[in-house]
Scaffold this active site. Structure first.
Site, mmCIF file in Angstrom:
data_model
loop_
_atom_site.group_PDB
_atom_site.id
_atom_site.type_symbol
_atom_site.label_atom_id
_atom_site.label_comp_id
_atom_site.label_asym_id
_atom_site.label_seq_id
_atom_site.Cartn_x
_atom_site.Cartn_y
_atom_site.Cartn_z
ATOM 1 N N ARG A 79 -2.600 -1.860 -3.456
ATOM 2 C CA ARG A 79 -3.814 -1.075 -3.254
ATOM 3 C C ARG A 79 -3.715 0.163 -4.151
ATOM 4 O O ARG A 79 -2.707 0.881 -4.118
ATOM 5 C CB ARG A 79 -3.905 -0.634 -1.801
ATOM 6 C CG ARG A 79 -5.035 0.329 -1.602
ATOM 7 C CD ARG A 79 -5.060 0.887 -0.214
ATOM 8 N NE ARG A 79 -6.194 1.776 -0.072
ATOM 9 C CZ ARG A 79 -6.142 2.956 0.520
ATOM 10 N NH1 ARG A 79 -5.023 3.396 1.048
ATOM 11 N NH2 ARG A 79 -7.219 3.701 0.608
ATOM 12 N N GLU B 27 -8.307 -5.052 4.818
ATOM 13 C CA GLU B 27 -8.194 -4.748 3.391
ATOM 14 C C GLU B 27 -7.033 -5.504 2.758
ATOM 15 O O GLU B 27 -7.110 -5.960 1.620
ATOM 16 C CB GLU B 27 -8.011 -3.236 3.195
ATOM 17 C CG GLU B 27 -9.290 -2.475 3.514
ATOM 18 C CD GLU B 27 -9.060 -1.045 3.946
ATOM 19 O OE1 GLU B 27 -8.595 -0.845 5.100
ATOM 20 O OE2 GLU B 27 -9.331 -0.129 3.165
ATOM 21 N N ASN C 147 0.875 -1.169 0.000
ATOM 22 C CA ASN C 147 0.000 0.000 0.000
ATOM 23 C C ASN C 147 0.915 1.222 0.000
ATOM 24 O O ASN C 147 1.479 1.590 1.031
ATOM 25 C CB ASN C 147 -0.884 -0.039 1.251
ATOM 26 C CG ASN C 147 -1.814 1.149 1.336
ATOM 27 O OD1 ASN C 147 -1.746 2.075 0.526
ATOM 28 N ND2 ASN C 147 -2.699 1.121 2.317
ATOM 29 N N ARG D 27 -12.191 16.086 7.936
ATOM 30 C CA ARG D 27 -12.984 16.468 6.757
ATOM 31 C C ARG D 27 -14.405 16.819 7.176
ATOM 32 O O ARG D 27 -14.967 16.179 8.056
ATOM 33 C CB ARG D 27 -13.055 15.319 5.748
ATOM 34 C CG ARG D 27 -11.735 14.999 5.104
ATOM 35 C CD ARG D 27 -11.920 13.955 3.992
ATOM 36 N NE ARG D 27 -10.650 13.334 3.697
ATOM 37 C CZ ARG D 27 -10.463 12.017 3.645
ATOM 38 N NH1 ARG D 27 -11.456 11.182 3.837
ATOM 39 N NH2 ARG D 27 -9.270 11.536 3.371
ATOM 40 N N HIS E 165 -13.033 3.335 0.120
ATOM 41 C CA HIS E 165 -13.073 2.272 1.150
ATOM 42 C C HIS E 165 -13.760 1.014 0.603
ATOM 43 O O HIS E 165 -14.264 0.197 1.378
ATOM 44 C CB HIS E 165 -13.856 2.704 2.411
ATOM 45 C CG HIS E 165 -13.224 3.821 3.187
ATOM 46 N ND1 HIS E 165 -13.962 4.782 3.817
ATOM 47 C CD2 HIS E 165 -11.938 4.109 3.459
ATOM 48 C CE1 HIS E 165 -13.169 5.632 4.439
ATOM 49 N NE2 HIS E 165 -11.916 5.243 4.233
#
Ligand code: ADP
Length: 401
Positions: free
Chosen positions: A91, A385, A7, A241, A180
C-alpha cells in the site's frame, strides 16, 4: 499463487498473506513500535494459535525479517519456504498524478515514489522502506504498488482544481488528490456485485468513515469527486481532524495564539474533530456511549459529525444529478447503527428510507439496509483494502511468474 500484502507506516508494518486460489487469508499480523525500545510483533496464522512477541526491531528491514521468520516458523508458520511467496503488494498512500493505477515496482517507479515525498512526507517514505526491506530479505520477488490516490485520478479538472492561482498547480501540483481510494474502489465494486448491476450504471456515494473519513461521488464507475484534498485534512469532520473550515482561520489563529505553522498543522490534524468538540475522545464508540449517558459535548460532537456527513452526501447527489446507491464502510460506517440512522433520517428528501431491522443487524457481510420502497439503495459494505491490493498484485504478476 501466494501473495504477501504489506502496509508499512512510519513505526508499524501490517501484513496479510493470501492464497489467491480462493482468496483465503493464510496469516496476518503486525509489527508495532518499530524503532522504539520494545517492538511488538503479533502474528495470527489462520487456524493456529496467535503469537505475540516483544523484540528489538530498529527498522523496517528487521521487521520484514521477523515476519518472514514467523511465516516459516516450525510451530507458528504457514509456509515451508520463502519461495512460496510469488509476489508482494504494497500500500502506498500517494501516487501523485503519475500513478493512475497499480504498477509493478521498478527502479523508475521507486524514484517517482521518492519524488512524491513532498506531498506525503509521513506516508511515502515508510512505503519505500517496506519495498527496500522486501528486496533485502526476499531477493528479486515481484513487487507491486497500489496507491490510495489512484482511484481518484479519474476526477475531472472542475472537481480536482482549487480556485487559487493556476501557477500553484503548475509549479507545485497543488490540487485535490483524495485518499482511501483503494477502499472506495473496493466497496463500490462489491456493492454493484451484490446488487447484480453494472457499476457503470449506478450513481453511488461511498462513505469511508473510520478514524479518518472521506466521501466519494462515483459516476460511471469512476471517482468523480471526493472529500479529502491535497491532504487528508479536508472534507468530513473526523476523529481528530477538523475537515472543512474557512482557510482564513489558519492565519487568524496563528496571529491570535502566536502559533507556528507546525503547531497549527498539528492542531488541525491531531487536536480537532470529535476529540476537540467532545473533550472526551476521538473514538466513535466512546462518543456514542457518553452521548447516551447525557453528555452534552459528546452529543454536540456527534451532531456536528453527522450533519457534515449529510451535507456531503447531499452535495454529491447534486453533483451527479442523482444518487442510486449510498454505501457505508470502515469502522464507524460498518458498525454504528445510530450514525447510519441519524444520517439517513435527514435524507428522506432524496427518497432514502432505512429498514430499521436491517440497519440493526450485526453482520460482516455486504448487505442492503434500506427498505424495499427506498428510492436510493443504502448498503453496508465491509471494506477490504488488503484484498484489493492482493488482487491487483495477482493481476499484474500472474503472467510473469
Ligand atoms: P482507521 O481509519 O484507523 O482504519 P477504523 O476504520 O478501524 O479506523 O475505524 C475506527 C473507528 O471506528 C473508531 O472511531 C471506532 O470507535 C469506530 N468503531 C468501531 N467499532 C464501532 C462500533 N461498534 N460502534 C461505533 N463505532 C465503532
Amino acid at each position: 499463487m501466494i501473495i504477501l500484502v504489506i502496509n508499512a507506516g512510519s513505526s508499524s508494518l501490517k501484513y496479510q498473506l493470501y492464497n489467491m486460489n480462493g482468496e483465503s487469508v493464510i496469516a496476518n499480523g503486525r509489527v508495532e513500535r518499530i524503532g522504539m525500545d520494545s517492538s511488538i510483533v503479533i502474528h495470527e496464522p489462520t487456524g493456529k494459535q496467535e503469537v505475540s512477541l516483544v523484540r528489538e526491531i530498529l527498522d523496517h528491514n528487521t521487521a520484514v525479517k521477523r515476519v518472514i521468520d514467523l511465516l516459516m516458523h516450525p510451530e507458528h508458520g504457514v509456509l515451508g519456504s520463502i519461495d512460496e511467496i510469488k509476489a508482494v503488494g504494497h500500500r502506498v498512500v500517494h501516487g501523485g498524478e503519475i500513478f493512475k493505477q497499480s504498477t509493478i515496482v521498478t527502479d523508475e517507479v521507486k524514484l517517482e515514489i521518492r519524488k512524491l515525498f513532498d506531498l506525503a512526507p509521513l506516508h511515502n517514505p515508510p512505503a519505500l522502506m517496506g519495498i527496500a526491506a522486501v528486496e533485502a530479505n526476499m531477493g528479486d520477488v515481484k513487487q507491486v504498488v497500489v496507491f490510495d490516490t489512484a482511484f481518484h485520478q479519474s476526477m475531472p479538472q472542475e472537481t480536482f482544481l482549487y480556485p487559487i492561482p493556476m501557477v500553484l498547480y503548475r509549479r507545485h501540483k497543488i490540487r485535490r488528490y483524495g485518499f482511501h481510494g483503494t477502499s472506495h474502489n473496493y466497496v463500490s465494486r462489491k456493492a454493484a456485485k451484490v446488487l447484480n448491476k453494472p457499476l457503470e450504471s449506478l450513481k453511488m456515494v461511498s462513505c469511508h468513515i473510520g478514524n479518518g473519513a472521506s466521501c466519494t461521488a462515483i459516476l460511471n464507475g469512476k471517482s468523480y469527486d471526493t472529500s479529502m484534498g491535497l491532504t487528508p485534512l479536508e472534507g468530513l469532520m473526523m476523529g481528530t481532524r477538523s475537515g472543512d473550515l474557512d482557510p482564513a482561520i489558519v492565519p487568524f489563529t496563528m496571529n491570535k495564539e502566536e502559533l507556528t505553522l507546525n503547531e497549527v498543522n498539528s492542531m488541525l490534524n491531531k487536536h480537532s474533530g470529535m476529540l476537540a468538540i467532545s473533550g472526551i475522545s476521538s473514538d466513535m464508540r466512546e462518543i456514542t456511549e457518553a452521548m447516551q449517558e447525557g453528555d452534552k459535548q459528546a452529543k454536540l460532537a456527534f451532531d456536528m459529525y453527522t450533519y457534515r456527513l449529510r451535507k456531503y452526501i447531499g452535495a454529491y447527489a447534486a453533483a451527479m444529478n442523482g444518487i442510486d446507491v449510498l454505501v457505508f464502510t470502515a469502522g464507524v460506517g460498518e458498525n454504528s447503527v445510530v450514525l447510519r440512522k441519524t444520517v439517513c433520517d435527514g435524507l428522506t428528501f432524496l427518497g432514502i428510507e432505512l429498514d430499521e431491522e436491517r440497519n440493526g443487524e450485526r453482520s460482516k457481510e455486504a448487505r442492503v439496509i434500506s427498505s424495499a420502497e427506498s428510492r436510493v439503495t443504502v448498503m453496508v459494505v465491509p471494506t477490504n483494502e488488503e484484498l484489493l491490493i492482493a488482487r491487483d498484485t495477482y493481476t499484474l504478476v500472474r503472467e510473469q511468474v
